[in-house]
Design an enzyme around this catalytic site. Sequence first.
Site, short mmCIF file in Angstrom:
data_model
loop_
_atom_site.label_atom_id
_atom_site.label_comp_id
_atom_site.label_asym_id
_atom_site.label_seq_id
_atom_site.Cartn_x
_atom_site.Cartn_y
_atom_site.Cartn_z
N LYS A 190 -19.49 9.03 -26.63
CA LYS A 190 -20.49 8.98 -27.70
C LYS A 190 -21.25 7.65 -27.65
CE LYS A 190 -19.56 12.98 -29.58
NZ LYS A 190 -20.45 14.12 -29.25
N TYR A 246 -13.18 10.00 -25.33
CA TYR A 246 -14.11 10.83 -26.11
C TYR A 246 -15.11 9.94 -26.84
CZ TYR A 246 -15.89 13.15 -30.26
OH TYR A 246 -16.73 13.60 -31.25
N SER A 272 -20.89 10.18 -33.68
CA SER A 272 -19.68 10.20 -34.50
C SER A 272 -19.44 8.81 -35.08
CB SER A 272 -18.50 10.58 -33.60
OG SER A 272 -17.28 10.29 -34.23
P1 NAD Z 1 -17.04 22.79 -31.16
O1 NAD Z 1 -16.09 22.62 -30.02
O2 NAD Z 1 -16.73 23.79 -32.20
O3 NAD Z 1 -18.51 23.06 -30.60
C1 NAD Z 1 -18.96 22.60 -29.36
C2 NAD Z 1 -19.62 23.77 -28.65
O4 NAD Z 1 -20.12 23.34 -27.38
C3 NAD Z 1 -18.65 24.93 -28.38
O5 NAD Z 1 -19.26 26.14 -28.78
C4 NAD Z 1 -18.42 24.87 -26.87
O6 NAD Z 1 -18.14 26.15 -26.33
C5 NAD Z 1 -19.75 24.31 -26.38
N1 NAD Z 1 -19.69 23.59 -25.11
C6 NAD Z 1 -18.82 22.62 -24.75
N2 NAD Z 1 -19.10 22.16 -23.52
C7 NAD Z 1 -20.19 22.86 -23.10
C8 NAD Z 1 -20.97 22.83 -21.89
N3 NAD Z 1 -20.67 21.99 -20.88
N4 NAD Z 1 -22.03 23.68 -21.77
C9 NAD Z 1 -22.33 24.54 -22.79
N5 NAD Z 1 -21.63 24.60 -23.94
C10 NAD Z 1 -20.58 23.77 -24.09
O7 NAD Z 1 -17.21 21.33 -31.83
P2 NAD Z 1 -17.89 20.89 -33.20
O8 NAD Z 1 -16.82 20.41 -34.10
O9 NAD Z 1 -18.85 21.91 -33.64
O10 NAD Z 1 -18.65 19.59 -32.69
C11 NAD Z 1 -20.01 19.63 -32.27
C12 NAD Z 1 -20.42 18.24 -31.83
O11 NAD Z 1 -20.22 17.31 -32.91
C13 NAD Z 1 -19.64 17.69 -30.65
O12 NAD Z 1 -20.51 16.97 -29.81
C14 NAD Z 1 -18.64 16.77 -31.30
O13 NAD Z 1 -18.23 15.75 -30.43
C15 NAD Z 1 -19.45 16.21 -32.45
N6 NAD Z 1 -18.62 15.70 -33.55
C16 NAD Z 1 -17.69 16.52 -34.10
C17 NAD Z 1 -16.87 16.04 -35.12
C18 NAD Z 1 -15.80 16.92 -35.73
O14 NAD Z 1 -14.88 16.37 -36.33
N7 NAD Z 1 -15.90 18.24 -35.64
C19 NAD Z 1 -17.02 14.70 -35.57
C20 NAD Z 1 -17.99 13.90 -34.99
C21 NAD Z 1 -18.80 14.42 -33.97
N1 UFG Z 2 -3.80 13.29 -40.30
C1 UFG Z 2 -2.50 13.55 -40.68
N2 UFG Z 2 -1.89 14.64 -40.15
C2 UFG Z 2 -2.51 15.48 -39.26
C3 UFG Z 2 -3.84 15.20 -38.89
C4 UFG Z 2 -4.46 14.09 -39.43
O1 UFG Z 2 -1.91 12.82 -41.47
O2 UFG Z 2 -1.87 16.46 -38.80
C5 UFG Z 2 -4.50 12.13 -40.92
C6 UFG Z 2 -4.96 11.09 -39.93
O3 UFG Z 2 -3.94 10.15 -39.67
C7 UFG Z 2 -6.19 10.50 -40.64
C8 UFG Z 2 -6.75 11.70 -41.42
O4 UFG Z 2 -5.68 12.62 -41.54
O5 UFG Z 2 -5.79 9.52 -41.57
C9 UFG Z 2 -7.91 12.39 -40.74
O6 UFG Z 2 -7.55 12.72 -39.40
P1 UFG Z 2 -8.42 13.71 -38.51
O7 UFG Z 2 -7.70 13.91 -37.21
O8 UFG Z 2 -8.79 14.92 -39.28
O9 UFG Z 2 -9.77 12.90 -38.31
P2 UFG Z 2 -10.02 11.48 -37.63
O10 UFG Z 2 -10.65 10.63 -38.68
O11 UFG Z 2 -8.83 10.94 -36.96
O12 UFG Z 2 -11.04 11.86 -36.46
C10 UFG Z 2 -12.24 12.55 -36.71
C11 UFG Z 2 -12.65 13.38 -35.49
C12 UFG Z 2 -12.99 12.48 -34.33
C13 UFG Z 2 -13.99 11.46 -34.75
C14 UFG Z 2 -13.48 10.69 -35.95
C15 UFG Z 2 -14.48 9.70 -36.45
O13 UFG Z 2 -11.60 14.22 -35.08
O14 UFG Z 2 -13.59 13.27 -33.33
O15 UFG Z 2 -13.23 11.62 -37.00
O16 UFG Z 2 -15.64 10.35 -36.80
F1 UFG Z 2 -14.21 10.60 -33.72
#
Ligand code: NAD
Ligand code: UFG
Length: 340
Positions: free
Chosen positions: A153, A149, A124
């Site tokens: 990472k 969290y 991330s």
């Molecule tokens: P998500 O929660 O939709 O998907 C994660 C999946 O992993 C789910 O299906 C959950 O059931 C499964 N899971 C969790 N723990 C488990 C375990 N112990 N064993 C087996 N399965 C398990 O999340 P996502 O948004 O698809 O994110 C996927 C990956 O990308 C994550 O590692 C997350 O940290 C990373 N990531 C997400 C974002 C974002 O904003 N969505 C940003 C940066 C990184």
């Molecule tokens: N925001 C609002 N209102 C809300 C939610 C978010 O104003 O209800 C704003 C936040 O302050 C930020 C922007 O929208 O300025 C984006 O916020 P998000 O929560 O959508 O995303 P973040 O950038 O805070 O975080 C995301 C993921 C994290 C990851 C991070 C960096 O949720 O897991 O990007 O990759 F770590």
Amino acid sequence: MKILVTGGAGYIGSHTVLTLLEKGHEVEVVDNYDNSSPESIRRVERLTGGSVVLHEFDLREEERLTELFATGAYDAVIHFAGLKAVGESVAEPALYYGTNLESTLSLVRAMAASATRTLVFSSSATVYGERAQVPYVEAYEPLEANNPYGKTKVMIEHILGDLAAADDSWRIGLLRYFNPVGAHPSGEIGEDPAGIPNNLTPYISQVAVGRLASLGVFGDDYDTPDGTGLRDYIHVMDLAEGHVVALEHLAASPGIGARAWNLGTGTGTSVLEVVAAFEKASGVEIPYEVKPRRAGDLARSYADASRAKDELGWVATRGIDEMCADAWRWQSQNPQGYRA
Ligand code: NAD
Ligand code: UFG
């Protein structure tokens, strides 16, 4: 290739499984459905006409994972599984360190006992911490994060880097995602957060569909053009394609070790610009109120996306209007997500 996808039923996982199937790869998924349901994979099968073998268990069940690798003959693994809510990680650090670190250690030990050595990990942009300057470049050090969290990472990137340094048969891609949004253009699969969404676009989508009353904009006094936070939003289909090209690159790169790539567009979009784009895409007005800044938020976060372009030949092609249109199609067709 035959690919094992951990967390493949989740948001990014399901879109990546779809893309892998469309490119002719064979896919199996391990997921405990902690934050998802097998319905996403059923829909992926319908959309692609392909089939996916599902294994329902927690990655921390190392014996089951080892058995899977003993017979699976996987060419590579994409590791999405993990917990991802920043606020929850602050409240429950042991849960986050336990789940994310133990799952990953269990996975790499099971891989080490087999012949599979190619791994793509979901990292991330959060690993750049609060001191890095935008645009973020992969070579930046030291990686750091201000919440449990994000620290998982950083720690996992170090663990995987150390593994690759100790044994050059590993080929590891560390994909640093910026802000994934949007959905498959069919509107059949998308993001389905449990409870009140933490992230901006699912929150806006639920306001638009009438599940939530109004958006809180967290701060309008940042040093940015309109005072609201700037983020590098990336369409989940661009992200999914990034995984496939990263896998193909690793497959063709013996001795690569562990390599990080930013997956972002390189552009920052403000909260109010996202609201405007979503209103345009949906035709629905999004009521909002300005609230205080959210603890831990940065003014700006966006990628230098040139390494992925130069080394993987990957660039994000979908803009914010398409992201909002696709997110809205998913949300309006599935107001209650997969539970409908
Ligand atoms: P998500 O929660 O939709 O998907 C994660 C999946 O992993 C789910 O299906 C959950 O059931 C499964 N899971 C969790 N723990 C488990 C375990 N112990 N064993 C087996 N399965 C398990 O999340 P996502 O948004 O698809 O994110 C996927 C990956 O990308 C994550 O590692 C997350 O940290 C990373 N990531 C997400 C974002 C974002 O904003 N969505 C940003 C940066 C990184
Ligand atoms: N925001 C609002 N209102 C809300 C939610 C978010 O104003 O209800 C704003 C936040 O302050 C930020 C922007 O929208 O300025 C984006 O916020 P998000 O929560 O959508 O995303 P973040 O950038 O805070 O975080 C995301 C993921 C994290 C990851 C991070 C960096 O949720 O897991 O990007 O990759 F770590």
